[in-house]
Design a protein around this motif. Structure first.
Motif, PDB file in Angstrom:
ATOM      1  N   LYS A   1     -19.722  23.889  -8.759  1.00 36.47           N
ATOM      2  CA  LYS A   1     -20.914  24.168  -9.572  1.00 36.47           C
ATOM      3  C   LYS A   1     -20.765  23.678 -11.009  1.00 36.47           C
ATOM      4  O   LYS A   1     -21.759  23.489 -11.712  1.00 36.47           O
ATOM      5  N   ASP A   2     -19.519  23.424 -11.452  1.00 38.16           N
ATOM      6  CA  ASP A   2     -19.327  22.861 -12.790  1.00 38.16           C
ATOM      7  C   ASP A   2     -19.227  21.335 -12.760  1.00 38.16           C
ATOM      8  O   ASP A   2     -18.895  20.698 -13.763  1.00 38.16           O
ATOM      9  N   GLY A   3     -19.489  20.738 -11.580  1.00 38.50           N
ATOM     10  CA  GLY A   3     -19.598  19.281 -11.495  1.00 38.50           C
ATOM     11  C   GLY A   3     -18.337  18.538 -11.100  1.00 38.50           C
ATOM     12  O   GLY A   3     -18.344  17.303 -11.041  1.00 38.50           O
ATOM     13  N   GLN A   4     -17.265  19.233 -10.783  1.00 37.37           N
ATOM     14  CA  GLN A   4     -16.024  18.568 -10.381  1.00 37.37           C
ATOM     15  C   GLN A   4     -16.124  18.115  -8.922  1.00 37.37           C
ATOM     16  O   GLN A   4     -16.560  18.873  -8.060  1.00 37.37           O
ATOM     17  N   SER A   5     -15.726  16.881  -8.650  1.00 34.74           N
ATOM     18  CA  SER A   5     -15.745  16.350  -7.282  1.00 34.74           C
ATOM     19  C   SER A   5     -14.328  16.329  -6.719  1.00 34.74           C
ATOM     20  O   SER A   5     -13.433  15.701  -7.295  1.00 34.74           O
ATOM     21  N   LEU A   6     -14.153  17.035  -5.594  1.00 37.47           N
ATOM     22  CA  LEU A   6     -12.841  17.146  -4.962  1.00 37.47           C
ATOM     23  C   LEU A   6     -12.917  16.614  -3.533  1.00 37.47           C
ATOM     24  O   LEU A   6     -13.923  16.769  -2.856  1.00 37.47           O
ATOM     25  N   ILE A   7     -11.828  16.011  -3.093  1.00 41.36           N
ATOM     26  CA  ILE A   7     -11.722  15.519  -1.727  1.00 41.36           C
ATOM     27  C   ILE A   7     -10.626  16.312  -1.007  1.00 41.36           C
ATOM     28  O   ILE A   7      -9.501  16.423  -1.495  1.00 41.36           O
TER      29      ILE A   7
ATOM     30  N   ASN B   1       0.465  15.475 -12.404  1.00 37.84           N
ATOM     31  CA  ASN B   1      -0.530  15.560 -13.470  1.00 37.84           C
ATOM     32  C   ASN B   1      -1.804  16.302 -13.082  1.00 37.84           C
ATOM     33  O   ASN B   1      -2.778  16.299 -13.827  1.00 37.84           O
ATOM     34  N   GLY B   2      -1.791  16.944 -11.925  1.00 39.16           N
ATOM     35  CA  GLY B   2      -2.903  17.807 -11.551  1.00 39.16           C
ATOM     36  C   GLY B   2      -4.094  17.119 -10.910  1.00 39.16           C
ATOM     37  O   GLY B   2      -5.151  17.744 -10.750  1.00 39.16           O
ATOM     38  N   TYR B   3      -3.950  15.852 -10.530  1.00 37.24           N
ATOM     39  CA  TYR B   3      -5.038  15.149  -9.839  1.00 37.24           C
ATOM     40  C   TYR B   3      -4.978  15.361  -8.330  1.00 37.24           C
ATOM     41  O   TYR B   3      -5.945  15.060  -7.628  1.00 37.24           O
ATOM     42  N   ILE B   4      -3.857  15.849  -7.849  1.00 36.57           N
ATOM     43  CA  ILE B   4      -3.657  16.157  -6.435  1.00 36.57           C
ATOM     44  C   ILE B   4      -2.965  17.514  -6.371  1.00 36.57           C
ATOM     45  O   ILE B   4      -2.097  17.811  -7.190  1.00 36.57           O
TER      46      ILE B   4
ATOM     47  N   HIS C   1       0.835  -1.207   0.000  1.00 36.40           N
ATOM     48  CA  HIS C   1       0.000   0.000   0.000  1.00 36.40           C
ATOM     49  C   HIS C   1       0.867   1.253   0.000  1.00 36.40           C
ATOM     50  O   HIS C   1       0.618   2.181  -0.777  1.00 36.40           O
ATOM     51  N   ASN C   2       1.870   1.299   0.870  1.00 35.00           N
ATOM     52  CA  ASN C   2       2.724   2.489   0.963  1.00 35.00           C
ATOM     53  C   ASN C   2       3.481   2.742  -0.338  1.00 35.00           C
ATOM     54  O   ASN C   2       3.600   3.894  -0.778  1.00 35.00           O
ATOM     55  N   ASP C   3       3.998   1.678  -0.947  1.00 41.29           N
ATOM     56  CA  ASP C   3       4.725   1.828  -2.213  1.00 41.29           C
ATOM     57  C   ASP C   3       3.794   2.367  -3.305  1.00 41.29           C
ATOM     58  O   ASP C   3       4.155   3.287  -4.055  1.00 41.29           O
ATOM     59  N   LYS C   4       2.595   1.792  -3.375  1.00 41.79           N
ATOM     60  CA  LYS C   4       1.622   2.227  -4.378  1.00 41.79           C
ATOM     61  C   LYS C   4       1.178   3.659  -4.107  1.00 41.79           C
ATOM     62  O   LYS C   4       1.079   4.482  -5.032  1.00 41.79           O
ATOM     63  N   PHE C   5       0.946   3.974  -2.829  1.00 36.56           N
ATOM     64  CA  PHE C   5       0.479   5.305  -2.459  1.00 36.56           C
ATOM     65  C   PHE C   5       1.502   6.370  -2.863  1.00 36.56           C
ATOM     66  O   PHE C   5       1.132   7.415  -3.414  1.00 36.56           O
ATOM     67  N   LYS C   6       2.773   6.122  -2.585  1.00 33.39           N
ATOM     68  CA  LYS C   6       3.829   7.098  -2.915  1.00 33.39           C
ATOM     69  C   LYS C   6       3.910   7.338  -4.417  1.00 33.39           C
ATOM     70  O   LYS C   6       4.047   8.481  -4.873  1.00 33.39           O
ATOM     71  N   LYS C   7       3.810   6.263  -5.187  1.00 37.66           N
ATOM     72  CA  LYS C   7       3.879   6.398  -6.649  1.00 37.66           C
ATOM     73  C   LYS C   7       2.677   7.187  -7.176  1.00 37.66           C
ATOM     74  O   LYS C   7       2.824   8.069  -8.032  1.00 37.66           O
ATOM     75  N   LEU C   8       1.495   6.861  -6.661  1.00 38.47           N
ATOM     76  CA  LEU C   8       0.288   7.564  -7.111  1.00 38.47           C
ATOM     77  C   LEU C   8       0.272   9.017  -6.653  1.00 38.47           C
ATOM     78  O   LEU C   8      -0.225   9.891  -7.364  1.00 38.47           O
ATOM     79  N   LEU C   9       0.835   9.263  -5.477  1.00 42.46           N
ATOM     80  CA  LEU C   9       0.920  10.639  -4.986  1.00 42.46           C
ATOM     81  C   LEU C   9       1.778  11.489  -5.910  1.00 42.46           C
ATOM     82  O   LEU C   9       1.383  12.598  -6.308  1.00 42.46           O
TER      83      LEU C   9
ATOM     84  N   TYR D   1      -7.650  16.315  -3.543  1.00 42.00           N
ATOM     85  CA  TYR D   1      -7.585  15.213  -4.504  1.00 42.00           C
ATOM     86  C   TYR D   1      -8.791  15.248  -5.439  1.00 42.00           C
ATOM     87  O   TYR D   1      -9.909  15.544  -5.012  1.00 42.00           O
ATOM     88  N   ASP D   2      -8.564  14.916  -6.687  1.00 42.93           N
ATOM     89  CA  ASP D   2      -9.671  14.530  -7.544  1.00 42.93           C
ATOM     90  C   ASP D   2     -10.304  13.297  -6.902  1.00 42.93           C
ATOM     91  O   ASP D   2      -9.599  12.381  -6.462  1.00 42.93           O
ATOM     92  N   LYS D   3     -11.631  13.271  -6.820  1.00 44.73           N
ATOM     93  CA  LYS D   3     -12.300  12.193  -6.082  1.00 44.73           C
ATOM     94  C   LYS D   3     -11.940  10.807  -6.623  1.00 44.73           C
ATOM     95  O   LYS D   3     -11.658   9.880  -5.851  1.00 44.73           O
ATOM     96  N   LYS D   4     -11.928  10.655  -7.941  1.00 43.92           N
ATOM     97  CA  LYS D   4     -11.594   9.346  -8.517  1.00 43.92           C
ATOM     98  C   LYS D   4     -10.184   8.931  -8.124  1.00 43.92           C
ATOM     99  O   LYS D   4      -9.914   7.748  -7.863  1.00 43.92           O
ATOM    100  N   MET D   5      -9.266   9.890  -8.058  1.00 44.38           N
ATOM    101  CA  MET D   5      -7.885   9.600  -7.674  1.00 44.38           C
ATOM    102  C   MET D   5      -7.827   9.151  -6.217  1.00 44.38           C
ATOM    103  O   MET D   5      -7.144   8.180  -5.876  1.00 44.38           O
TER     104      MET D   5
END
Length: 234
Positions: free
Chosen positions: A117-123, A26-29, A12-20, A132-136
């Motif tokens: 209001k334009d429909g973007q979901s952020l966390i 790329n602007g998802y976080i 999990h930690n290895d995957k999390f660091k790479k995705l972070l 974070y982008d919600k999907k991310m």
């Protein structure tokens, strides 16, 4: 310790660091921006603005219920929708430190979901201090939602809370800022305090902004005089 649990935790930690890193690149976080920080300057808890509390890892990490509520206040007067989500996430669920705990709420986590209001979901995860982008976020943490508080229920709670616990912000500034700000200043540059790192230094900026705005030096001097007065009476 169970080696299977250790292996899952490491994966999990290895995957999390790479995705972070991927998400940040790329602007998802993203870190908190100036527009958000400016809103947080006008929201207080214990006489300290949210712009300081939420930029401080020491004042936010591990206090997700309080800090998520504080963050949600920044969006209540906008057209955007906002929810408080009570979830379990991989970063807690897979942590060997918590896996043997019998209380399922021990790993409960609270995050803010903002739907623009334009429909973007952020966390907004106040424990990591990132947006974070919600999907991310879902891909990284696989949240299981236990409970959702709507925008209207958040507003009702705040109204109820303030009606019974009305805050005198100016008085709390005098009482608490000389105690809390020095503690925060001592954390500057620590590895987990990313908003105080060289080149960013947003935490330092907000502390200095608040000091000037609240006439902090005179508050501190008044307290020093009161302490000396007490010492003379002994």
């Amino acid at each position: 310790m169970n080696t299977i649990k250790e292996k899952k935790w490491k994966q999990h930690n290895d995957k999390f660091k790479k995705l972070l890193l991927y998400g940040l690149k790329n602007g998802y976080i993203a870190p908190y921006d100036d527009a958000l920080i400016e809103k947080l300057r006008n929201i207080y808890e214990g006489g300290i603005p949210a712009s300081i509390l939420l930029l401080s890892d020491g004042m936010s990490n591990g206090y997700c219920y309080d800090r998520a509520l504080l963050m949600s206040k920044a969006f209540l007067e906008e057209e955007d929708d906002v929810h408080l989500l009570y979830v379990s996430i991989d970063s807690l669920r897979l942590n060997p430190q918590f896996t043997n705990c019998n209380d399922p709420l021990y790993i409960d986590h609270c995050i803010v979901e903002r739907i623009t209001k334009d429909g973007q979901s952020l966390i907004y995860d106040t424990s990591t201090g990132l947006v974070y982008d919600k999907k991310m976020y879902w891909f990284m943490e696989h949240p299981i939602v236990r409970k959702t508080n709507s925008k209207s229920s958040i507003m009702e709670f705040i109204k109820f809370d303030e009606s019974y616990h009305s805050e005198n912000i100016e008085k709390e500034k005098e009482n608490f800022s000389p105690l809390i700000l020095p503690m925060i200043e001592m954390t500057y540059g620590r590895p987990n305090e990313m908003y105080s790192m060289l080149g960013m230094e947003l935490l330092q900026r907000e502390v200095e902004y608040f000091k000037k705005k609240s006439n902090y030096d005179s508050i501190f001097q008044k307290i020093e005089k009161d302490i000396k007065r007490l010492e003379l009476r002994k």
